[in-house]
Enzyme design. Structure first.
Site, PDB file in Angstrom:
ATOM      1  N   GLU A 113      -4.335  17.906 -10.621  1.00  0.00           N
ATOM      2  CA  GLU A 113      -4.877  18.433 -11.876  1.00  0.00           C
ATOM      3  C   GLU A 113      -6.385  18.652 -11.780  1.00  0.00           C
ATOM      4  O   GLU A 113      -7.144  18.229 -12.653  1.00  0.00           O
ATOM      5  CB  GLU A 113      -4.529  17.460 -13.013  1.00  0.00           C
ATOM      6  CG  GLU A 113      -4.388  18.157 -14.351  1.00  0.00           C
ATOM      7  CD  GLU A 113      -3.701  17.302 -15.399  1.00  0.00           C
ATOM      8  OE1 GLU A 113      -2.608  16.777 -15.144  1.00  0.00           O
ATOM      9  OE2 GLU A 113      -4.271  17.163 -16.482  1.00  0.00           O
TER      10      GLU A 113
ATOM     11  N   GLU B 173      10.301  20.047 -23.827  1.00  0.00           N
ATOM     12  CA  GLU B 173       9.598  20.246 -22.544  1.00  0.00           C
ATOM     13  C   GLU B 173      10.206  21.426 -21.776  1.00  0.00           C
ATOM     14  O   GLU B 173       9.528  22.039 -20.960  1.00  0.00           O
ATOM     15  CB  GLU B 173       9.643  18.963 -21.696  1.00  0.00           C
ATOM     16  CG  GLU B 173       8.990  17.748 -22.353  1.00  0.00           C
ATOM     17  CD  GLU B 173       7.468  17.643 -22.131  1.00  0.00           C
ATOM     18  OE1 GLU B 173       6.882  18.557 -21.518  1.00  0.00           O
ATOM     19  OE2 GLU B 173       6.897  16.640 -22.601  1.00  0.00           O
TER      20      GLU B 173
ATOM     21  N   LYS C 201       3.220  11.854 -11.042  1.00  0.00           N
ATOM     22  CA  LYS C 201       2.372  11.084 -11.960  1.00  0.00           C
ATOM     23  C   LYS C 201       3.074   9.769 -12.256  1.00  0.00           C
ATOM     24  O   LYS C 201       4.236   9.770 -12.685  1.00  0.00           O
ATOM     25  CB  LYS C 201       2.132  11.852 -13.262  1.00  0.00           C
ATOM     26  CG  LYS C 201       1.040  12.897 -13.138  1.00  0.00           C
ATOM     27  CD  LYS C 201       0.657  13.458 -14.503  1.00  0.00           C
ATOM     28  CE  LYS C 201      -0.453  14.478 -14.382  1.00  0.00           C
ATOM     29  NZ  LYS C 201      -0.747  15.148 -15.668  1.00  0.00           N
TER      30      LYS C 201
ATOM     31  N   ARG D 135       0.823  -1.222   0.000  1.00  0.00           N
ATOM     32  CA  ARG D 135       0.000   0.000   0.000  1.00  0.00           C
ATOM     33  C   ARG D 135       0.857   1.272   0.000  1.00  0.00           C
ATOM     34  O   ARG D 135       0.430   2.326   0.460  1.00  0.00           O
ATOM     35  CB  ARG D 135      -0.988   0.013   1.169  1.00  0.00           C
ATOM     36  CG  ARG D 135      -1.924  -1.169   1.138  1.00  0.00           C
ATOM     37  CD  ARG D 135      -3.205  -0.902   1.897  1.00  0.00           C
ATOM     38  NE  ARG D 135      -4.112  -2.022   1.738  1.00  0.00           N
ATOM     39  CZ  ARG D 135      -4.181  -3.046   2.585  1.00  0.00           C
ATOM     40  NH1 ARG D 135      -3.414  -3.069   3.646  1.00  0.00           N
ATOM     41  NH2 ARG D 135      -5.013  -4.025   2.360  1.00  0.00           N
TER      42      ARG D 135
ATOM     43  N   HIS E 189       8.223  11.286 -27.968  1.00  0.00           N
ATOM     44  CA  HIS E 189       7.213  12.083 -27.249  1.00  0.00           C
ATOM     45  C   HIS E 189       7.556  13.581 -27.297  1.00  0.00           C
ATOM     46  O   HIS E 189       6.707  14.413 -27.615  1.00  0.00           O
ATOM     47  CB  HIS E 189       7.114  11.591 -25.801  1.00  0.00           C
ATOM     48  CG  HIS E 189       6.178  12.420 -24.970  1.00  0.00           C
ATOM     49  ND1 HIS E 189       4.813  12.425 -25.160  1.00  0.00           N
ATOM     50  CD2 HIS E 189       6.416  13.304 -23.961  1.00  0.00           C
ATOM     51  CE1 HIS E 189       4.253  13.261 -24.301  1.00  0.00           C
ATOM     52  NE2 HIS E 189       5.205  13.806 -23.564  1.00  0.00           N
TER      53      HIS E 189
ATOM     54  N   LYS F  31       7.793  23.596 -12.556  1.00  0.00           N
ATOM     55  CA  LYS F  31       6.925  22.429 -12.370  1.00  0.00           C
ATOM     56  C   LYS F  31       6.575  22.256 -10.892  1.00  0.00           C
ATOM     57  O   LYS F  31       5.424  21.966 -10.551  1.00  0.00           O
ATOM     58  CB  LYS F  31       7.597  21.171 -12.923  1.00  0.00           C
ATOM     59  CG  LYS F  31       6.745  19.950 -12.680  1.00  0.00           C
ATOM     60  CD  LYS F  31       6.546  19.055 -13.842  1.00  0.00           C
ATOM     61  CE  LYS F  31       5.475  18.016 -13.538  1.00  0.00           C
ATOM     62  NZ  LYS F  31       5.535  16.861 -14.380  1.00  0.00           N
TER      63      LYS F  31
ATOM     64  N   ASN G 228       0.215  20.466 -19.992  1.00  0.00           N
ATOM     65  CA  ASN G 228      -0.112  19.641 -21.159  1.00  0.00           C
ATOM     66  C   ASN G 228      -0.055  20.440 -22.455  1.00  0.00           C
ATOM     67  O   ASN G 228      -0.518  19.959 -23.498  1.00  0.00           O
ATOM     68  CB  ASN G 228      -1.508  19.027 -20.997  1.00  0.00           C
ATOM     69  CG  ASN G 228      -1.557  18.061 -19.825  1.00  0.00           C
ATOM     70  OD1 ASN G 228      -0.577  17.404 -19.514  1.00  0.00           O
ATOM     71  ND2 ASN G 228      -2.695  17.999 -19.150  1.00  0.00           N
TER      72      ASN G 228
ATOM     73  N   HIS H 140      -0.382  14.161 -28.845  1.00  0.00           N
ATOM     74  CA  HIS H 140      -0.894  12.807 -28.610  1.00  0.00           C
ATOM     75  C   HIS H 140      -1.438  12.212 -29.916  1.00  0.00           C
ATOM     76  O   HIS H 140      -1.213  11.039 -30.230  1.00  0.00           O
ATOM     77  CB  HIS H 140      -1.980  12.857 -27.540  1.00  0.00           C
ATOM     78  CG  HIS H 140      -2.655  11.546 -27.298  1.00  0.00           C
ATOM     79  ND1 HIS H 140      -2.162  10.608 -26.421  1.00  0.00           N
ATOM     80  CD2 HIS H 140      -3.765  10.993 -27.858  1.00  0.00           C
ATOM     81  CE1 HIS H 140      -2.947   9.555 -26.439  1.00  0.00           C
ATOM     82  NE2 HIS H 140      -3.928   9.749 -27.303  1.00  0.00           N
TER      83      HIS H 140
ATOM     84  N   ARG I 164      -2.472  22.656 -13.249  1.00  0.00           N
ATOM     85  CA  ARG I 164      -1.509  21.647 -13.693  1.00  0.00           C
ATOM     86  C   ARG I 164      -1.745  21.265 -15.154  1.00  0.00           C
ATOM     87  O   ARG I 164      -0.815  20.877 -15.857  1.00  0.00           O
ATOM     88  CB  ARG I 164      -1.582  20.402 -12.797  1.00  0.00           C
ATOM     89  CG  ARG I 164      -0.525  19.377 -13.157  1.00  0.00           C
ATOM     90  CD  ARG I 164      -0.308  18.322 -12.094  1.00  0.00           C
ATOM     91  NE  ARG I 164       0.764  17.422 -12.511  1.00  0.00           N
ATOM     92  CZ  ARG I 164       1.391  16.576 -11.721  1.00  0.00           C
ATOM     93  NH1 ARG I 164       1.063  16.500 -10.454  1.00  0.00           N
ATOM     94  NH2 ARG I 164       2.360  15.807 -12.184  1.00  0.00           N
TER      95      ARG I 164
ATOM     96  N   HIS J 101       0.301  18.847 -25.851  1.00  0.00           N
ATOM     97  CA  HIS J 101       0.150  17.399 -25.693  1.00  0.00           C
ATOM     98  C   HIS J 101      -1.094  16.843 -26.385  1.00  0.00           C
ATOM     99  O   HIS J 101      -1.106  15.668 -26.736  1.00  0.00           O
ATOM    100  CB  HIS J 101       0.131  17.028 -24.204  1.00  0.00           C
ATOM    101  CG  HIS J 101       1.492  17.064 -23.569  1.00  0.00           C
ATOM    102  ND1 HIS J 101       2.255  18.209 -23.516  1.00  0.00           N
ATOM    103  CD2 HIS J 101       2.238  16.097 -22.981  1.00  0.00           C
ATOM    104  CE1 HIS J 101       3.405  17.940 -22.903  1.00  0.00           C
ATOM    105  NE2 HIS J 101       3.418  16.665 -22.578  1.00  0.00           N
TER     106      HIS J 101
HETATM  107  N1  GLY Z   1       3.706  15.921 -17.482  1.00  0.00           N
HETATM  108  C1  GLY Z   1       2.600  16.692 -17.062  1.00  0.00           C
HETATM  109  C2  GLY Z   1       2.368  16.626 -15.588  1.00  0.00           C
HETATM  110  O1  GLY Z   1       3.170  16.113 -14.851  1.00  0.00           O
HETATM  111  O2  GLY Z   1       1.337  17.092 -15.138  1.00  0.00           O
END
Ligand code: GLY
Length: 371
Positions: free
Chosen positions: A241, A189, A147, A125, A271, A231, A250, A257, A246, A253
């Protein structure tokens, strides 16, 4: 710690952690990570490429600090973010007798960080994990903010969790062993942070991007620290998000994508290359919608191209119709109630989230871009 070391905090209450950025820090990882070594040992997970170039440095540094370590080496590549490898990592960690207080180290790029972070989130957990990102993309983006995910039959990153590391150790010298193409892809990025809300940083990128891409260590450190600070700030404001803050990360993206889906999420378009093209498309779409000057979109396109990144469908080697690309977008995990939010811009450093974009307009725009 040298004069060139930077520590940046991600302020998340009891889940707060520091990101340490320093040339050569991987060679001092034993001393730097000792506070996280419960039972005086680490369990390291990496991939075959990183094992060949960096894991010896980590092993030597841990030995020097008297810390025992074991290592699991996975295949390199996006396909590694699978259920099968999640099981492999969790079984390996359980075989090692990992306890909740133990710390697992993810040594590698975004694939390893995402997979190992997800494994750590579910093991007993939740056990501790440290990120040691070794690509520019993972240093400025994926290792920060918690993430974690694997891919599934239905798409990329659809199964995962928000799970913060207890520390991130960034050694920019790991970039020395990457291909120029991979560094360029990560640079997309970096540029993203200037475009989101930091026009001075975009100016800096225009002036110093070439030096960074040639491996200039002070430009590299500066860009990583500025990106990570941006960030960290955004993640602290909107960890999960939920407020839209946040989501600014993107930028590029949604278009990107669709391009990645069209090229099969393969080495045909990395990417970061898809994000570069996606950001240029987002700015040109914003200009076409009358939201920003065409000259601004042209400036963004010119910088990405000068950095050797694709900024058009042709340069990304994508010849799909607008309808086909929009169809890919409909599988994007950012879909909300049947609508797809887009990141658009009023200028450099003035990105915003727009939830009311008409997809037929996007389709027409992409057909025009296709030429
Ligand atoms: N790569 C986008 C984020 O971490 O929210």
């Amino acid at each position: 710690m040298t004069d060139d070391a930077t520590d940046i905090a991600v302020a998340l209450g009891e889940r707060s952690y520091a990101i340490h950025i320093e040339d050569g820090s991987l060679d001092r990882a034993g001393a730097l990570l000792k506070p996280f070594a419960r039972r005086n040992r680490f369990i390291v997970v990496t991939d075959a490429h990183v094992a060949a170039t960096q894991s010896g440095r980590l092993g030597t540094a841990l030995d020097a600090a008297g810390i025992a370590s074991t290592i699991e080496i996975l295949p390199a590549g996006e396909a590694t973010k699978s259920w099968a490898n999640l099981e492999r990592v969790t079984d390996f960690l359980l075989d090692q007798g990992v306890e909740r207080n133990d710390t697992v180290i993810a040594l590698g790029g975004g694939v390893i960080g995402d997979l190992v972070g997800f494994a750590a989130s579910m093991l007993k957990r939740g056990c501790n994990f440290v990120q040691i990102p070794t690509t520019l993309l993972s240093q400025v983006d994926s290792s920060v903010g918690g993430k974690t995910a694997i891919n599934s039959r239905a798409g990329k990153n659809l199964i995962g969790a928000f799970y913060q590391p207890v520390h991130v150790l960034i050694d920019p010298t790991t970039l020395d062993t990457l291909s120029p193409r991979e560094v360029r892809a990560g640079y997309a990025e970096v540029v993203k942070y200037g475009l989101i809300d930091d026009p001075d940083f975009f100016d800096w990128c225009e002036a110093n991007g070439p030096a960074l891409l040639e491996g200039d260590s002070s430009a590299r450190r500066f860009a990583i620290a500025r990106s990570v600070a941006a960030k960290a700030r955004i993640v602290a404001e909107d960890e999960r998000e939920t407020t839209g803050r946040r989501a600014l990360l993107n930028l590029g993206h949604t278009f990107g994508h669709a391009l990645e889906a069209e090229t099969g999420f393969s080495d045909r378009l990395l990417h970061g290359e898809a994000v570069a093209t996606g950001m240029a498309l987002a700015f040109r779409f914003s200009a076409a919608a009358g939201l920003c000057d065409a000259a601004v979109a042209a400036r963004v396109t010119a910088h990405l191209e000068a950095a050797g990144l694709p900024a058009t469908l042709a340069a990304a080697h994508v010849d799909a119709s607008g309808a086909a690309l929009v169809a890919h977008m409909l599988h994007d995990k950012k879909m909300e109630g049947g609508r797809l939010p887009f990141l658009l811009a009023r200028g450099i450093g003035q990105t915003f989230l727009e939830k009311q974009v008409d997809l037929t307009t996007v389709e027409r725009f992409l057909d025009q871009e296709r030429g």
